[in-house]
Design a protein around this motif. Structure first.
Motif, PDB file in Angstrom:
ATOM      1  N   MET A   1       7.468   6.144   1.888  1.00  0.00           N
ATOM      2  CA  MET A   1       6.168   6.353   1.375  1.00  0.00           C
ATOM      3  C   MET A   1       5.954   4.533   2.505  1.00  0.00           C
ATOM      4  O   MET A   1       5.184   4.459   3.265  1.00  0.00           O
ATOM      5  CB  MET A   1       5.696   6.310   0.686  1.00  0.00           C
ATOM      6  CG  MET A   1       3.683   6.128   1.001  1.00  0.00           C
ATOM      7  SD  MET A   1       2.904   7.609   2.039  1.00  0.00           S
ATOM      8  CE  MET A   1       3.532   9.143   0.736  1.00  0.00           C
TER       9      MET A   1
ATOM     10  N   GLY B   1       2.748   2.351  -3.497  1.00  0.00           N
ATOM     11  CA  GLY B   1       1.189   2.198  -3.919  1.00  0.00           C
ATOM     12  C   GLY B   1       0.881   3.583  -4.002  1.00  0.00           C
ATOM     13  O   GLY B   1       0.992   4.599  -5.089  1.00  0.00           O
ATOM     14  N   LEU B   2       0.926   4.083  -2.308  1.00  0.00           N
ATOM     15  CA  LEU B   2       0.320   5.059  -2.437  1.00  0.00           C
ATOM     16  C   LEU B   2       1.832   6.404  -3.075  1.00  0.00           C
ATOM     17  O   LEU B   2       1.093   7.772  -3.266  1.00  0.00           O
ATOM     18  CB  LEU B   2       0.618   5.844  -1.497  1.00  0.00           C
ATOM     19  CG  LEU B   2      -0.919   5.874  -0.257  1.00  0.00           C
ATOM     20  CD1 LEU B   2      -0.979   5.360   1.419  1.00  0.00           C
ATOM     21  CD2 LEU B   2      -1.926   6.005  -1.008  1.00  0.00           C
TER      22      LEU B   2
ATOM     23  N   PHE C   1      -3.871   1.832  -5.675  1.00  0.00           N
ATOM     24  CA  PHE C   1      -3.764   2.311  -5.709  1.00  0.00           C
ATOM     25  C   PHE C   1      -1.826   2.946  -6.705  1.00  0.00           C
ATOM     26  O   PHE C   1      -2.163   4.014  -7.447  1.00  0.00           O
ATOM     27  CB  PHE C   1      -2.557   3.276  -4.175  1.00  0.00           C
ATOM     28  CG  PHE C   1      -3.261   3.383  -3.009  1.00  0.00           C
ATOM     29  CD1 PHE C   1      -3.866   4.071  -3.377  1.00  0.00           C
ATOM     30  CD2 PHE C   1      -3.042   2.689  -1.842  1.00  0.00           C
ATOM     31  CE1 PHE C   1      -5.003   4.690  -2.588  1.00  0.00           C
ATOM     32  CE2 PHE C   1      -3.713   3.117  -1.132  1.00  0.00           C
ATOM     33  CZ  PHE C   1      -5.292   3.927  -1.203  1.00  0.00           C
ATOM     34  N   THR C   2      -1.879   1.513  -7.469  1.00  0.00           N
ATOM     35  CA  THR C   2      -1.036   2.207  -8.795  1.00  0.00           C
ATOM     36  C   THR C   2      -1.551   2.420  -9.290  1.00  0.00           C
ATOM     37  O   THR C   2      -1.470   3.109 -10.420  1.00  0.00           O
ATOM     38  CB  THR C   2       0.119   1.006  -8.736  1.00  0.00           C
ATOM     39  OG1 THR C   2       0.675   0.638  -7.258  1.00  0.00           O
ATOM     40  CG2 THR C   2       1.209   0.430  -9.459  1.00  0.00           C
TER      41      THR C   2
ATOM     42  N   ALA D   1      -2.610   5.866  -9.797  1.00  0.00           N
ATOM     43  CA  ALA D   1      -1.658   6.374 -10.427  1.00  0.00           C
ATOM     44  C   ALA D   1      -1.208   6.395 -11.070  1.00  0.00           C
ATOM     45  O   ALA D   1       0.033   7.137 -11.876  1.00  0.00           O
ATOM     46  CB  ALA D   1      -0.749   6.056  -9.428  1.00  0.00           C
TER      47      ALA D   1
ATOM     48  N   THR E   1       0.605  -0.983  -0.083  1.00  0.00           N
ATOM     49  CA  THR E   1       0.110  -0.402   0.256  1.00  0.00           C
ATOM     50  C   THR E   1       1.054   1.187  -0.072  1.00  0.00           C
ATOM     51  O   THR E   1       0.976   2.175  -0.728  1.00  0.00           O
ATOM     52  CB  THR E   1      -0.581  -0.046   1.354  1.00  0.00           C
ATOM     53  OG1 THR E   1      -1.839  -1.090   0.784  1.00  0.00           O
ATOM     54  CG2 THR E   1      -1.745   1.607   0.969  1.00  0.00           C
ATOM     55  N   GLY E   2       2.323   1.027   0.909  1.00  0.00           N
ATOM     56  CA  GLY E   2       2.747   2.348   0.523  1.00  0.00           C
ATOM     57  C   GLY E   2       3.047   2.392  -0.924  1.00  0.00           C
ATOM     58  O   GLY E   2       4.200   3.719  -0.976  1.00  0.00           O
TER      59      GLY E   2
ATOM     60  N   VAL F   1       4.123   3.712   6.268  1.00  0.00           N
ATOM     61  CA  VAL F   1       2.833   2.627   6.235  1.00  0.00           C
ATOM     62  C   VAL F   1       3.536   1.337   6.703  1.00  0.00           C
ATOM     63  O   VAL F   1       2.564   0.816   8.141  1.00  0.00           O
ATOM     64  CB  VAL F   1       2.746   2.355   4.493  1.00  0.00           C
ATOM     65  CG1 VAL F   1       1.086   1.569   5.002  1.00  0.00           C
ATOM     66  CG2 VAL F   1       1.832   3.624   4.000  1.00  0.00           C
TER      67      VAL F   1
ATOM     68  N   GLY G   1      -4.540  -2.604  -1.973  1.00  0.00           N
ATOM     69  CA  GLY G   1      -4.655  -0.809  -1.225  1.00  0.00           C
ATOM     70  C   GLY G   1      -3.200  -1.375  -3.037  1.00  0.00           C
ATOM     71  O   GLY G   1      -3.404   0.231  -3.498  1.00  0.00           O
TER      72      GLY G   1
ATOM     73  N   LEU H   1       0.958   7.292  -6.471  1.00  0.00           N
ATOM     74  CA  LEU H   1       0.181   8.058  -6.187  1.00  0.00           C
ATOM     75  C   LEU H   1       0.170   9.026  -6.065  1.00  0.00           C
ATOM     76  O   LEU H   1      -0.293  10.700  -6.421  1.00  0.00           O
ATOM     77  CB  LEU H   1      -1.239   7.701  -5.262  1.00  0.00           C
ATOM     78  CG  LEU H   1      -2.639   7.834  -5.637  1.00  0.00           C
ATOM     79  CD1 LEU H   1      -3.430   8.442  -7.297  1.00  0.00           C
ATOM     80  CD2 LEU H   1      -3.654   7.754  -4.828  1.00  0.00           C
ATOM     81  N   LEU H   2       0.399   9.692  -5.248  1.00  0.00           N
ATOM     82  CA  LEU H   2       1.025  11.096  -4.944  1.00  0.00           C
ATOM     83  C   LEU H   2       2.529  11.414  -5.491  1.00  0.00           C
ATOM     84  O   LEU H   2       2.904  12.904  -4.759  1.00  0.00           O
ATOM     85  CB  LEU H   2       1.289  10.665  -3.283  1.00  0.00           C
ATOM     86  CG  LEU H   2      -0.244  10.656  -2.715  1.00  0.00           C
ATOM     87  CD1 LEU H   2       0.320  10.704  -0.958  1.00  0.00           C
ATOM     88  CD2 LEU H   2      -1.452  11.633  -2.928  1.00  0.00           C
TER      89      LEU H   2
END
Length: 299
Positions: free
Chosen positions: A63, A51-52, A104-105, A108, A48-49, A67, A100, A55-56
């Motif tokens: 990240m 992917g975030l 998120f990937t 993005a 998830t981190g 996470v 997640g 995204l960010l």
């Protein structure tokens, strides 16, 4: 062709050495606590981190670290308070982390190929900034695992006894979980999130085949970790094979080899006290301890 002529291989080898040192350094405490699969669970959450990070538009390493640390703390809280439903909560945490990461990937604008390099490791994608991040995180891991080795060992050995002696058991447990989370994110560029748990546990299990003390187990496990990460990285360069799976297979091979070597050594040690007893030498009449990879080793 010299492997060190390539800048990306210089970075990959440096990262491999750092991972080879810190993964068994944390794993020795997880094995003592009988939480060998904790690294695998944290690896799922770290997705998830990653992917975030995509995204960010931030560093996936940092990240994923944030996470993973949050996930590790939640895992410890679930272990303390989860009781009968704890396994279900952990399962949802692990599967949610995987889902997640993929979601998120996708949001993005990336593909699962972007995530694959973090799942299984990739030598060519280790950048200079990644090496800096890995070095800083590895320094934190080593400061904890070496600086607090006596306290962490005591808690891993017997939480109740450690609590009676006045140690902050919950704080040390949380610190162990956080350190494991950091280790997972450090190793994901070399071994991959789905395989890092093997590098944290198998070298320790292999070392315990030959050693009888905590210090010796720690040292031998780190030596195995460094050897297999360098060997796997070099092999993947020359043979064009995935680095993560190569490293893990070499680690398992080391465990098998040391297990085969340990059997005759154990028989020889067992015969020595028997021979001494037959000769009437009481100083040599020591009953050898028999233990497996999961049993306790002394400091």
């Amino acid at each position: 062709m010299d492997i060190l002529d390539y800048a990306f291989m210089q970075r990959a080898l440096l990262a491999a050495v750092l991972v080879g040192v810190i993964a068994p350094s944390v794993g020795v405490y997880l094995v003592q606590r009988r939480q060998a699969l904790m690294g695998d669970g944290i690896g799922h959450v770290a997705m998830t981190g990653v992917g975030l990070g995509f995204l960010l538009s931030t560093s996936p390493v940092w990240m994923a670290t944030a996470v993973s640390v949050l996930g590790a703390v939640l895992m410890e809280l679930i272990r303390w308070y989860g009781k009968t439903r704890g396994d279900i909560a952990l399962a949802m945490l692990f599967y949610g982390g995987m889902a997640g990461g993929v979601m998120f990937t996708h949001l993005a604008g990336g593909s699962t190929a972007n995530l694959t390099t973090y799942l299984f490791g990739s030598l060519s994608t280790v950048s200079a900034s990644d090496v800096t991040s890995i070095f800083l995180l590895a320094a934190f891991v080593m400061a904890v695992t070496l600086g607090l080795r006596r306290q962490l060992f005591a808690v891993s050995q017997d939480e109740e006894f450690a609590r009676v002696t006045g140690l902050p058991v919950r704080t040390l447990n949380l610190l162990t979980a956080v350190t494991a989370a950091v280790t997972v994110t450090v190793a994901m560029r070399v071994v991959g999130l789905l395989l890092v748990s093997a590098l944290m546990v198998v070298p320790v299990a292999a070392a315990q085949q030959l050693t009888r003390s905590f210090a010796a187990t720690f040292a031998v496990a780190v030596a195995i970790g460094v050897s297999v990460t360098i060997g796997g990285t070099v092999t993947s360069f020359y043979q064009d094979v995935p680095p993560g799976s190569t490293i893990v297979l070499l680690t398992i091979g080391a465990f098998i080899a040391l297990t085969a070597l340990a059997s005759p050594l154990a028989r020889r040690r067992a015969r020595t006290p028997a021979a001494a007893q037959a000769a009437g030498d009481p100083a040599e009449c020591v009953i050898p301890a028999t233990r497996g990879p999961e049993d306790t080793v002394g400091v």
